[in-house]
Design a protein around this motif. Structure first.
Motif, PDB file in Angstrom:
ATOM      1  N   ILE A 122      40.415 -33.265 -20.708  1.00 13.12           N
ATOM      2  CA  ILE A 122      40.619 -33.339 -19.334  1.00 13.12           C
ATOM      3  C   ILE A 122      41.916 -32.799 -19.103  1.00 13.12           C
ATOM      4  N   LYS A 123      42.835 -33.545 -19.700  1.00  8.38           N
ATOM      5  CA  LYS A 123      44.352 -33.134 -19.458  1.00  8.38           C
ATOM      6  C   LYS A 123      44.733 -31.874 -19.904  1.00  8.38           C
ATOM      7  N   ILE A 124      44.100 -31.309 -21.085  1.00  9.81           N
ATOM      8  CA  ILE A 124      44.370 -29.863 -21.676  1.00  9.81           C
ATOM      9  C   ILE A 124      43.706 -29.112 -20.579  1.00  9.81           C
ATOM     10  N   ARG A 125      42.278 -29.183 -20.181  1.00  8.52           N
ATOM     11  CA  ARG A 125      41.860 -28.543 -19.074  1.00  8.52           C
ATOM     12  C   ARG A 125      42.562 -28.232 -17.769  1.00  8.52           C
ATOM     13  N   PHE A 126      43.191 -29.356 -17.480  1.00  6.90           N
ATOM     14  CA  PHE A 126      44.035 -29.122 -16.151  1.00  6.90           C
ATOM     15  C   PHE A 126      45.016 -28.176 -16.262  1.00  6.90           C
ATOM     16  N   LEU A 127      45.621 -28.470 -17.279  1.00  8.64           N
ATOM     17  CA  LEU A 127      46.875 -27.208 -17.623  1.00  8.64           C
ATOM     18  C   LEU A 127      46.269 -25.852 -17.694  1.00  8.64           C
ATOM     19  N   ALA A 128      45.139 -25.707 -18.184  1.00  4.81           N
ATOM     20  CA  ALA A 128      44.543 -24.520 -18.492  1.00  4.81           C
ATOM     21  C   ALA A 128      44.164 -24.072 -17.275  1.00  4.81           C
ATOM     22  N   VAL A 129      43.366 -24.562 -16.427  1.00  5.50           N
ATOM     23  CA  VAL A 129      42.994 -24.313 -15.104  1.00  5.50           C
ATOM     24  C   VAL A 129      43.989 -23.894 -14.228  1.00  5.50           C
ATOM     25  N   THR A 130      45.226 -24.741 -14.127  1.00  6.35           N
ATOM     26  CA  THR A 130      46.236 -24.415 -13.379  1.00  6.35           C
ATOM     27  C   THR A 130      47.193 -23.107 -13.635  1.00  6.35           C
ATOM     28  N   THR A 131      47.048 -22.968 -14.872  1.00  5.59           N
ATOM     29  CA  THR A 131      47.637 -21.635 -15.582  1.00  5.59           C
ATOM     30  C   THR A 131      46.793 -20.479 -14.951  1.00  5.59           C
ATOM     31  N   SER A 132      45.567 -20.456 -15.087  1.00  2.00           N
ATOM     32  CA  SER A 132      44.509 -19.451 -14.696  1.00  2.00           C
ATOM     33  C   SER A 132      44.992 -19.273 -13.300  1.00  2.00           C
ATOM     34  N   CYS A 133      44.842 -20.255 -12.332  1.00  2.00           N
ATOM     35  CA  CYS A 133      45.019 -19.991 -11.018  1.00  2.00           C
ATOM     36  C   CYS A 133      46.337 -19.526 -10.779  1.00  2.00           C
ATOM     37  N   VAL A 134      47.309 -19.833 -10.954  1.00  2.00           N
ATOM     38  CA  VAL A 134      48.704 -19.214 -10.936  1.00  2.00           C
ATOM     39  C   VAL A 134      48.765 -17.760 -11.320  1.00  2.00           C
ATOM     40  N   LEU A 135      48.308 -17.571 -12.549  1.00  5.24           N
ATOM     41  CA  LEU A 135      48.220 -16.114 -12.896  1.00  5.24           C
ATOM     42  C   LEU A 135      47.425 -15.221 -11.877  1.00  5.24           C
ATOM     43  N   ALA A 136      46.489 -15.885 -11.350  1.00  9.49           N
ATOM     44  CA  ALA A 136      45.445 -14.960 -10.699  1.00  9.49           C
ATOM     45  C   ALA A 136      46.192 -14.364  -9.310  1.00  9.49           C
ATOM     46  N   THR A 137      47.272 -15.123  -8.918  1.00 11.14           N
ATOM     47  CA  THR A 137      47.921 -14.877  -7.569  1.00 11.14           C
ATOM     48  C   THR A 137      48.726 -13.327  -7.837  1.00 11.14           C
ATOM     49  N   PRO A 138      49.444 -13.221  -8.843  1.00 15.03           N
ATOM     50  CA  PRO A 138      50.104 -11.744  -9.021  1.00 15.03           C
ATOM     51  C   PRO A 138      49.104 -10.834  -9.381  1.00 15.03           C
ATOM     52  N   PHE A 139      48.205 -11.196 -10.216  1.00 15.98           N
ATOM     53  CA  PHE A 139      46.848 -10.122 -10.421  1.00 15.98           C
ATOM     54  C   PHE A 139      46.121  -9.711  -9.011  1.00 15.98           C
ATOM     55  N   LEU A 140      46.003 -10.391  -8.070  1.00 18.80           N
ATOM     56  CA  LEU A 140      45.685 -10.129  -6.812  1.00 18.80           C
ATOM     57  C   LEU A 140      46.507  -9.082  -6.160  1.00 18.80           C
ATOM     58  N   TYR A 141      47.734  -9.617  -6.160  1.00 18.33           N
ATOM     59  CA  TYR A 141      48.954  -8.689  -5.651  1.00 18.33           C
ATOM     60  C   TYR A 141      48.774  -7.439  -6.183  1.00 18.33           C
ATOM     61  N   LEU A 142      48.534  -7.237  -7.329  1.00 17.15           N
ATOM     62  CA  LEU A 142      48.730  -5.966  -8.074  1.00 17.15           C
ATOM     63  C   LEU A 142      47.601  -4.911  -7.689  1.00 17.15           C
ATOM     64  N   LEU A 143      46.508  -5.829  -7.338  1.00 15.95           N
ATOM     65  CA  LEU A 143      45.318  -4.887  -6.814  1.00 15.95           C
ATOM     66  C   LEU A 143      45.255  -4.401  -5.670  1.00 15.95           C
ATOM     67  N   SER A 144      46.134  -5.037  -4.723  1.00 18.05           N
ATOM     68  CA  SER A 144      46.292  -4.768  -3.316  1.00 18.05           C
ATOM     69  C   SER A 144      47.197  -3.508  -3.022  1.00 18.05           C
ATOM     70  N   ASN A 145      47.269  -3.027  -1.733  1.00 22.98           N
ATOM     71  CA  ASN A 145      48.105  -1.802  -1.399  1.00 22.98           C
ATOM     72  C   ASN A 145      48.677  -2.405  -0.153  1.00 22.98           C
ATOM     73  N   SER A 146      49.677  -1.777  -0.155  1.00 26.40           N
ATOM     74  CA  SER A 146      50.810  -2.254   1.044  1.00 26.40           C
ATOM     75  C   SER A 146      50.287  -1.677   2.506  1.00 26.40           C
ATOM     76  N   ASP A 147      50.056  -2.536   3.422  1.00 24.56           N
ATOM     77  CA  ASP A 147      49.757  -1.779   4.702  1.00 24.56           C
ATOM     78  C   ASP A 147      50.359  -2.810   5.924  1.00 24.56           C
ATOM     79  N   PRO A 148      51.059  -2.267   6.923  1.00 22.11           N
ATOM     80  CA  PRO A 148      51.911  -2.913   7.704  1.00 22.11           C
ATOM     81  C   PRO A 148      50.800  -3.540   8.622  1.00 22.11           C
ATOM     82  N   LYS A 149      49.555  -3.115   8.763  1.00 21.31           N
ATOM     83  CA  LYS A 149      48.764  -3.843   9.795  1.00 21.31           C
ATOM     84  C   LYS A 149      47.702  -4.809   9.041  1.00 21.31           C
TER      85      LYS A 149
END
Length: 292
Positions: free
Chosen positions: A48-75
């Protein structure tokens, strides 16, 4: 980092690319659970402790991944707003979805009240013990937070602008349901079940997790907040599946009649109140409102 938190963005993706990106995010979450293998099952504290660390890492890395997929839009909106992490309408964004879910579960709640379970919740020692119990933390905090963040907050921004909110509410939960199929390995390896039995149990789990995922996706896109799905997820994990047999086998006629009444009343009130209690204007939901 400041650009990631303050830039306004939109998601205008090719449908196949949106699906593939969603698959990658879901796969990263599940595969992270097996990066470091252990000889013990999923319920061992070390696992359980190992998986806590694993899924936390997965969620943290997902944030910049999403940002890279996006495009800038003032609106557009900031990434945090797309993820449902915003302050406007937060209180109602958490309380109304939870209230709605409790209404659906009013039958099982009445059962627990009649059984005297509510007395436990008044005992501070219950909460102190729970908050120091790693199984309770996994089921009520870490699991709901990480799963709702990745499978709702990260997938919905990719799916809603591309396919529309109705299709997103239908298709996003499939990733969530399929992600639970890995439990079949646990059932075979550590519980000794035959493949056929483990498969059918996992298929049943896929059905109710997908249904629940659709509900949380609906809550997320209607409220524009992540807090509501997290609280609903935690509450449902605590309640578990309703035990109809316990109602039918109740010897006390008054308790039995009351439970049956609320079991029937709960879903009726739930569907009557589902749309009114998730009206986007209540939650200042200007992020997903344009797609509704």
């Amino acid at each position: 980092m400041s650009e990631l938190t303050s830039s306004t963005i939109n998601f205008d993706l090719n449908p196949l690319f949106a699906l593939f990106s969603s698959f990658l995010l879901a796969f990263s979450y599940v595969s992270s659970l097996y990066i470091k293998s252990t000889k013990e099952g999923r319920n061992h504290p070390m696992t359980i402790k190992i998986r806590f660390l694993a899924v936390t890492t997965s969620c943290v890395l997902a944030t910049p991944f999403l940002y890279l997929l996006s495009n800038s839009d003032p609106k557009g909106h900031t990434l945090w707003e797309w993820l449902g992490l915003r302050s406007r309408g937060l209180v109602l964004g958490g309380t109304l979805p939870l209230l709605l879910t409790m209404i659906l579960f009013c039958g099982p709640l009445v059962q627990r009240y009649d059984a005297g379970v509510f007395e436990i919740y008044r005992d501070m020692n219950y909460w102190k013990t729970s908050l120091s119990n790693i199984y309770w933390i996994r089921n009520h905090i870490m699991g709901p937070v990480s799963e709702e963040f990745l499978f709702r907050a990260c997938l919905m921004p990719l799916m809603v602008p591309t396919f529309g909110w109705k299709a997103a509410v239908c298709f996003c939960p499939i990733f969530f349901g399929l992600a639970h199929f890995h439990h079949m390995l646990q059932k075979i390896q550590f519980e000794g079940l035959e493949f056929k039995t483990a498969f059918f149990q996992s298929a049943f789990q896929f059905c109710y997790t997908t249904t629940f995922g659709a509900y949380c996706a609906y809550i997320f896109v209607r409220t524009g907040h992540l807090l509501g799905p997290i609280l609903c997820h935690s509450f449902c994990n605590h309640m578990g599946l309703p035990d109809i047999n316990e109602v039918l086998n109740e010897d006390d006629f008054d308790k039995k009649a009351r439970a049956i009444c609320f079991y029937l009343l709960g879903p009726v009130l739930f569907f009557m109140l589902l749309k009114p209690l998730t009206t986007p204007v209540l939650f200042s939901n200007d992020v997903y409102y344009q797609y509704l």
